[in-house]
Design a protein around this motif. Structure first.
Motif, PDB file in Angstrom:
ATOM      1  N   ARG A  39       0.923  -1.321  -0.429  1.00 53.51           N
ATOM      2  CA  ARG A  39      -0.095  -0.048  -0.004  1.00 53.51           C
ATOM      3  C   ARG A  39       1.137   1.241   0.492  1.00 53.51           C
ATOM      4  O   ARG A  39       2.591   0.961   0.256  1.00 53.51           O
ATOM      5  N   VAL A  40      -0.044   2.486  -0.234  1.00 48.90           N
ATOM      6  CA  VAL A  40       0.896   3.511  -0.330  1.00 48.90           C
ATOM      7  C   VAL A  40       0.230   4.105   0.153  1.00 48.90           C
ATOM      8  O   VAL A  40      -1.649   4.627   0.436  1.00 48.90           O
ATOM      9  N   GLY A  41       0.725   5.579   0.539  1.00 45.31           N
ATOM     10  CA  GLY A  41      -0.092   7.379   1.307  1.00 45.31           C
ATOM     11  C   GLY A  41       0.478   7.851   0.480  1.00 45.31           C
ATOM     12  O   GLY A  41       1.274   8.010  -0.201  1.00 45.31           O
ATOM     13  N   LEU A  42      -0.726   9.228   0.155  1.00 41.92           N
ATOM     14  CA  LEU A  42      -0.324  10.418  -0.910  1.00 41.92           C
ATOM     15  C   LEU A  42      -0.244  11.060   0.423  1.00 41.92           C
ATOM     16  O   LEU A  42      -2.050  11.147   1.302  1.00 41.92           O
ATOM     17  N   VAL A  43      -0.110  12.559   0.026  1.00 40.15           N
ATOM     18  CA  VAL A  43      -0.202  13.720   0.712  1.00 40.15           C
ATOM     19  C   VAL A  43       0.794  14.613  -0.449  1.00 40.15           C
ATOM     20  O   VAL A  43       1.187  14.524  -0.888  1.00 40.15           O
ATOM     21  N   LEU A  44      -0.359  15.919  -1.156  1.00 41.31           N
ATOM     22  CA  LEU A  44      -0.621  16.202  -2.148  1.00 41.31           C
ATOM     23  C   LEU A  44       0.402  17.661  -0.516  1.00 41.31           C
ATOM     24  O   LEU A  44      -0.990  18.545   0.022  1.00 41.31           O
ATOM     25  N   ALA A  45       0.624  18.323  -0.916  1.00 44.75           N
ATOM     26  CA  ALA A  45       1.518  19.410  -0.262  1.00 44.75           C
ATOM     27  C   ALA A  45       1.283  20.586  -0.940  1.00 44.75           C
ATOM     28  O   ALA A  45       2.103  21.298  -1.938  1.00 44.75           O
ATOM     29  N   VAL A  46       0.314  22.521  -0.473  1.00 45.94           N
ATOM     30  CA  VAL A  46       0.275  22.950  -1.377  1.00 45.94           C
ATOM     31  C   VAL A  46       0.672  24.008  -0.711  1.00 45.94           C
ATOM     32  O   VAL A  46       0.741  24.608   0.300  1.00 45.94           O
ATOM     33  N   ASP A  47       1.505  25.042  -1.999  1.00 44.35           N
ATOM     34  CA  ASP A  47       2.152  26.391  -1.684  1.00 44.35           C
ATOM     35  C   ASP A  47       1.591  27.318  -2.395  1.00 44.35           C
ATOM     36  O   ASP A  47       1.700  27.136  -3.737  1.00 44.35           O
ATOM     37  N   GLU A  48       0.324  27.665  -1.751  1.00 39.63           N
ATOM     38  CA  GLU A  48      -0.107  28.812  -2.418  1.00 39.63           C
ATOM     39  C   GLU A  48       0.350  29.716  -3.779  1.00 39.63           C
ATOM     40  O   GLU A  48       0.272  30.276  -4.146  1.00 39.63           O
ATOM     41  N   GLY A  49       1.158  30.422  -2.434  1.00 36.91           N
ATOM     42  CA  GLY A  49       1.849  31.453  -2.330  1.00 36.91           C
ATOM     43  C   GLY A  49       0.802  32.639  -3.241  1.00 36.91           C
ATOM     44  O   GLY A  49      -0.030  33.055  -2.378  1.00 36.91           O
ATOM     45  N   GLU A  50       1.221  34.516  -3.024  1.00 38.72           N
ATOM     46  CA  GLU A  50       0.111  35.281  -3.961  1.00 38.72           C
ATOM     47  C   GLU A  50      -0.020  34.778  -4.351  1.00 38.72           C
ATOM     48  O   GLU A  50       0.301  34.138  -5.811  1.00 38.72           O
ATOM     49  N   THR A  51      -1.085  35.583  -4.474  1.00 38.27           N
ATOM     50  CA  THR A  51      -2.687  35.991  -5.952  1.00 38.27           C
ATOM     51  C   THR A  51      -1.304  36.970  -6.644  1.00 38.27           C
ATOM     52  O   THR A  51      -1.758  38.103  -5.572  1.00 38.27           O
ATOM     53  N   ALA A  52      -1.550  35.843  -7.398  1.00 40.20           N
ATOM     54  CA  ALA A  52      -1.045  37.661  -8.831  1.00 40.20           C
ATOM     55  C   ALA A  52      -2.358  39.128  -9.343  1.00 40.20           C
ATOM     56  O   ALA A  52      -3.443  38.324  -9.376  1.00 40.20           O
ATOM     57  N   ARG A  53      -1.957  39.610  -9.116  1.00 45.75           N
ATOM     58  CA  ARG A  53      -3.109  40.896  -9.697  1.00 45.75           C
ATOM     59  C   ARG A  53      -2.927  41.761 -10.438  1.00 45.75           C
ATOM     60  O   ARG A  53      -1.941  41.535 -10.503  1.00 45.75           O
ATOM     61  N   ILE A  54      -3.885  42.190 -11.466  1.00 41.61           N
ATOM     62  CA  ILE A  54      -3.542  42.729 -12.471  1.00 41.61           C
ATOM     63  C   ILE A  54      -3.418  44.353 -11.959  1.00 41.61           C
ATOM     64  O   ILE A  54      -4.177  44.952 -11.451  1.00 41.61           O
ATOM     65  N   THR A  55      -2.073  44.658 -12.176  1.00 43.56           N
ATOM     66  CA  THR A  55      -1.242  46.392 -11.795  1.00 43.56           C
ATOM     67  C   THR A  55      -1.467  47.343 -13.035  1.00 43.56           C
ATOM     68  O   THR A  55      -1.464  48.298 -12.894  1.00 43.56           O
ATOM     69  N   ASP A  56      -1.753  46.625 -14.411  1.00 42.94           N
ATOM     70  CA  ASP A  56      -1.891  47.808 -15.767  1.00 42.94           C
ATOM     71  C   ASP A  56      -2.719  46.814 -16.917  1.00 42.94           C
ATOM     72  O   ASP A  56      -2.787  45.873 -16.710  1.00 42.94           O
ATOM     73  N   ILE A  57      -3.199  47.762 -17.047  1.00 41.45           N
ATOM     74  CA  ILE A  57      -4.065  47.461 -18.359  1.00 41.45           C
ATOM     75  C   ILE A  57      -3.927  48.397 -19.425  1.00 41.45           C
ATOM     76  O   ILE A  57      -4.491  49.522 -19.296  1.00 41.45           O
ATOM     77  N   SER A  58      -3.615  47.998 -20.665  1.00 37.51           N
ATOM     78  CA  SER A  58      -3.243  49.086 -21.240  1.00 37.51           C
ATOM     79  C   SER A  58      -3.821  48.306 -23.373  1.00 37.51           C
ATOM     80  O   SER A  58      -3.974  47.529 -23.472  1.00 37.51           O
ATOM     81  N   ILE A  59      -4.384  49.877 -23.708  1.00 38.33           N
ATOM     82  CA  ILE A  59      -5.713  49.769 -24.490  1.00 38.33           C
ATOM     83  C   ILE A  59      -4.210  50.698 -26.244  1.00 38.33           C
ATOM     84  O   ILE A  59      -4.446  51.253 -25.763  1.00 38.33           O
ATOM     85  N   VAL A  60      -4.252  50.150 -26.924  1.00 36.02           N
ATOM     86  CA  VAL A  60      -3.698  50.535 -28.138  1.00 36.02           C
ATOM     87  C   VAL A  60      -4.498  50.428 -29.264  1.00 36.02           C
ATOM     88  O   VAL A  60      -4.841  49.659 -29.844  1.00 36.02           O
ATOM     89  N   GLY A  61      -4.263  51.236 -29.826  1.00 33.51           N
ATOM     90  CA  GLY A  61      -4.957  52.316 -31.617  1.00 33.51           C
ATOM     91  C   GLY A  61      -5.724  52.094 -31.578  1.00 33.51           C
ATOM     92  O   GLY A  61      -6.561  52.393 -32.346  1.00 33.51           O
ATOM     93  N   ASN A  62      -6.697  52.739 -30.322  1.00 34.20           N
ATOM     94  CA  ASN A  62      -8.449  52.958 -30.056  1.00 34.20           C
ATOM     95  C   ASN A  62      -7.704  54.914 -30.305  1.00 34.20           C
ATOM     96  O   ASN A  62      -6.897  54.877 -29.951  1.00 34.20           O
TER      97      ASN A  62
END
Length: 786
Positions: free
Chosen positions: A176-199
């Motif tokens: 038999r085996v035992g499974l352990v999934l260790a999750v390191d979520e880290g920081e949530t990535a945030r949208i810091t900039d949205i640019s629209i070109v050509g308008n």
């Protein structure tokens, strides 16, 4: 894989290791040594611990007494490996005995997940178990790797680009085996900039306001709109495309989208390169194909006129109206193709609409599924599309709406399914997802008028799946207490006539609202019938026997003293109007008409709701009066996010003849649902000279205008909205309405459909107030819609 027999006695072993599928197949197909076929005298299984020998026998292409060949050897090995149960398979020959040696894959003894905050740990474990990584399942490393990637993908969709998943596989006794999934979520990535070109035609700010993705705002913790997801970006691109197409930019396109993530995987930068093109005008439309002799009718459904600025939304709306009309005529699979004819020199576009109605179909059978508790008849009686009748898209839409309005289901889907071999027939599949319709609840609320409100109720809207409703409700606050028992049969007759029986007792303490030192207790028993005569109109009528008791305190208002004891001439002491005593009985006749055309009863965006009521005492009992009421609510979207609401509330009460009008039936104004910014029930023609409490009036007139819009950064989330309002109204004594006595207010507020019910907060600024008016700027309500 081969099997050979170079020696008459003894065994030669051949093992197979499935390193790569192609190599394995080649090894099994090309023999290194051949052996002569032989007759199997016995088959022996070695190495099986959890797998039953019978399972192995089922995959062997030979039985005892049959000849065993090289081809069957290869087939046996392939079949045993394909089960996924075994890590290794070996075949041996001992004389005429076939020996099958297997090495089983380990079983999963336990699965655990640590470090999850974005998702519930139990939910992740359940998903893993459903995918095959659960206790007592066969361990498959490939499946484990795929599950890790899927879990990581889910985190990426939540903006967790720095997530790391480390899996530990621990060998245990008994293979038999035992499974352990260790999750390191880290920081949530945030949208810091949205640019629209050509308008060029629209500012970047205006275009960004159309998108659901945005940079962080003060509501991002709730809306999550600053978290990048590929699906969200794709939806925003379509939103921008629709925005330009609706304004004539026929050849608008998104040239490229660039998504860059910072090295720390915490910041996301979006860049959209657009090509606007020129504005085109609509030149005209022609219809082709099979028009069923209805060309004028179909063409009249087209909303754009020659010379108008081209609008993709109007084009789609027009074709949808045509297909809907064809659907109403029984053409369930009608299709309309749009063929543009572009004149770039004139910047005009004309369209040819090619109509393919397909065959006219009728509904053979209606199948209902998903209703575990609710009986089929409860759903079928709401359907307006019938079996063995022509398919009608409008009746199907109405059927879905009526089933949704029952309130028994979280999801209702009505889908046509072609009948195999019959092009002119369809079956309708009505699929519902049931929700709990019965509850025992204890709760509390709070309002500026009632303060703390305690409530308890037993409520079953779908008793035993019959669609009948039973309710026992208890509410108590410092102002009022209610005990009510009701039973409703929505289909008392087969035609949809409803019957409601109600028994209630209500107690109101006027002293708690500064209305005077008195207490009113009302007990009644009533029965009413509701008769629908259209899909949106309903007439209700009934009779209620009611007893009203007024208990006077030492500082009771004069009008209540007069109601109980009568009105006397202050000089002669002559009785002018007899009183009703502390207790009075009445038999009330109730008649009402309602029309509900709103798209939602809680947070409407379009439509109107009207109610007209008549309450009159019948010539049995002590009281003689009547009351008329009319309410009107009208909603109209100004934009896709902003809604205008206009509300009116009129009430009129009078006594018959020279009898006294019951004081406790007076109308009051002020507060939420009336004229906000003024204290609840404080407006009126004056105050009692002794108790200094509002008198109320026999006529009420209230009007309000409200503009509802999203809170900045919340998108079109209709459960959380802001609003601006303007109120006007008052109550008046017997006589004409004096417009000069109207009170006005303006302000703003918030509405939230919370887990404990609708909540409404308002901050009002009284306008044209008088010195005697009681002001209360901040007001709120929990558990009651507007």
């Amino acid at each position: 894989m081969t099997l050979s027999r170079p020696y008459p006695r003894g065994a030669l072993r051949f093992a197979i290791k499935p390193l790569v599928a192609v190599l394995t197949a080649l090894m099994m197909m090309h023999a290194a040594w051949a052996f002569e076929p032989f007759t199997v005298s016995d088959i022996r299984i070695e190495g099986a611990q959890r797998t039953e020998p019978g399972t192995v026998f089922n995959y062997l292409p030979v039985k005892v007494g049959e000849r065993f060949t090289q081809e069957q050897s290869d087939e046996a090995v392939r079949a045993l490996f394909a089960t996924g149960f075994f890590r290794d398979v070996r075949l041996e020959v001992d004389g005429t005995v076939l020996v099958v040696y297997v090495e089983e894959r380990p079983a999963i003894a336990s699965v655990d997940v640590t470090g999850t905050k974005e998702f519930e740990r139990e939910a992740v474990i359940k998903v893993l178990r459903d995918s095959g990584l659960g206790e007592a399942r066969i361990f498959d490393r490939g499946l484990l790797e795929r599950s890790e990637q899927e879990l990581k993908r889910q985190y990426l969709s939540r903006g967790k680009y720095a997530v790391r998943i480390t899996t530990t596989v621990t060998p245990l006794p008994r293979n038999r085996v035992g499974l352990v999934l260790a999750v390191d979520e880290g920081e949530t990535a945030r949208i810091t900039d949205i640019s629209i070109v050509g308008n060029r035609a629209f500012s970047e700010k205006e275009l960004l306001n159309q998108m659901s993705l945005s940079t962080p705002t003060w509501l991002s913790w709730y809306t999550k709109n600053d978290q990048y997801a590929r699906e969200k970006l794709a939806a925003d691109i379509e939103t921008l495309r629709s925005y330009y197409l609706d304004r004539g930019y026929l050849e608008f396109s998104i040239e490229s989208t660039q998504v860059s993530i910072s090295p720390g995987k915490e910041d996301v930068h979006l860049t959209l390169v657009v090509k606007e093109g020129e504005i085109f005008r609509f030149a005209g439309v022609t219809l082709g194909g099979d028009l069923l002799g209805r060309e004028p009718e179909l063409k009249a459904l087209f909303t754009m006129k020659p010379g108008d600025t081209y609008s993709g939304g109007k084009l789609n709306d027009s074709t949808k109206r045509m297909t809907d009309r064809l659907g109403e005529l029984g053409y369930a699979f009608a299709n309309i193709s749009t063929v543009p004819n572009i004149d770039r020199d004139k910047r005009e576009v004309a369209f040819q609409l090619v109509v393919d109605p397909g065959p006219r179909v009728y509904v053979r059978r209606i199948n209902i599924s998903g209703n575990i508790t609710t009986r089929d008849v409860v759903i079928r009686r709401e359907l307006r599309q019938y079996e063995n009748a022509w398919y009608d898209a409008e009746k199907i839409r109405l059927s879905r709406v009526r089933v949704e309005r029952l309130g028994y289901f979280t999801d209702v889907r009505v889908e046509p399914t072609p009948v195999p071999g019959a092009s002119d027939q369809v079956d309708l599949s009505v699929t519902v997802t049931e929700q709990r319709t019965g509850n025992l609840s204890l709760g509390f609320g709070f309002s500026t008028a009632d303060k703390l409100i305690l409530s308890a109720s037993i409520n079953q809207q779908n008793f035993l799946g019959t669609g009948k409703a039973f309710a026992l409700t208890v509410n108590t606050s410092r102002v009022s207490r209610t005990l009510a028992l009701s039973y409703t049969d929505p289909y008392y007759t087969a035609d949809g006539v409803s019957r409601t029986v109600e028994l209630y007792t209500r107690t109101f303490d006027g002293n708690e609202l500064s209305l005077g030192d008195y207490q009113l207790r009302t007990t009644g028993f009533g029965m009413r019938f509701g008769i629908p005569y259209t899909e949106v109109d309903r007439v209700s009528m009934g009779v209620t026997a009611e007893n009203s008791r007024v208990d006077l305190g030492p500082n009771a208002p004069e009008r209540y003293i007069q109601y109980v004891n009568g009105v006397y001439d202050p000089v002669t002491g002559e009785l002018l109007e007899p009183g009703y005593g502390a207790s009075s009985n009445s038999l009330l006749g109730n008649l009402s008409w309602s029309r509900d055309q709103r798209d939602s009863p809680i947070m409407p965006n379009r439509g109107r709701f009207q109610v007209a009521t008549l309450e009159v005492t019948l010539p049995v009992g002590d009281l003689r009066y009547y009351r008329l009421g009319y309410q009107h609510q009208w909603y109209q979207p100004l934009t896709k996010d902003v809604t205008l609401g206009l509300f009116g509330d009129f009430g009129y009460g009078r006594a018959f003849g020279s009898t006294q009008y019951p004081t406790f039936k007076n109308y009051y104004a002020g507060g939420i649902g009336s004229v906000r910014g003024y204290e609840t029930s404080s407006l009126g023609p004056g105050v009692d000279p002794v108790a200094n409490t509002p008198l109320g009036g026999q006529t009420k007139m209230i009007g309000s205008a409200e503009v509802s819009l999203p809170i900045f950064g919340s998108g079109n989330d209709r459960s959380f909205r802001s609003f601006f309002f303007f109120d006007a109204g008052n109550v008046f004594p017997v006589g004409a309405i004096e417009l000069s006595e109207l009170r006005y207010s303006a302000g703003f507020g918030l509405t939230w459909i919370s887990p404990i019910g609708p909540m409404k907060f308002s901050y009002g600024f009284p306008l044209r107030r008088k010195p005697e008016d009681r002001v209360q700027r901040l007001q709120f309500q929990v558990g009651t819609g507007f």
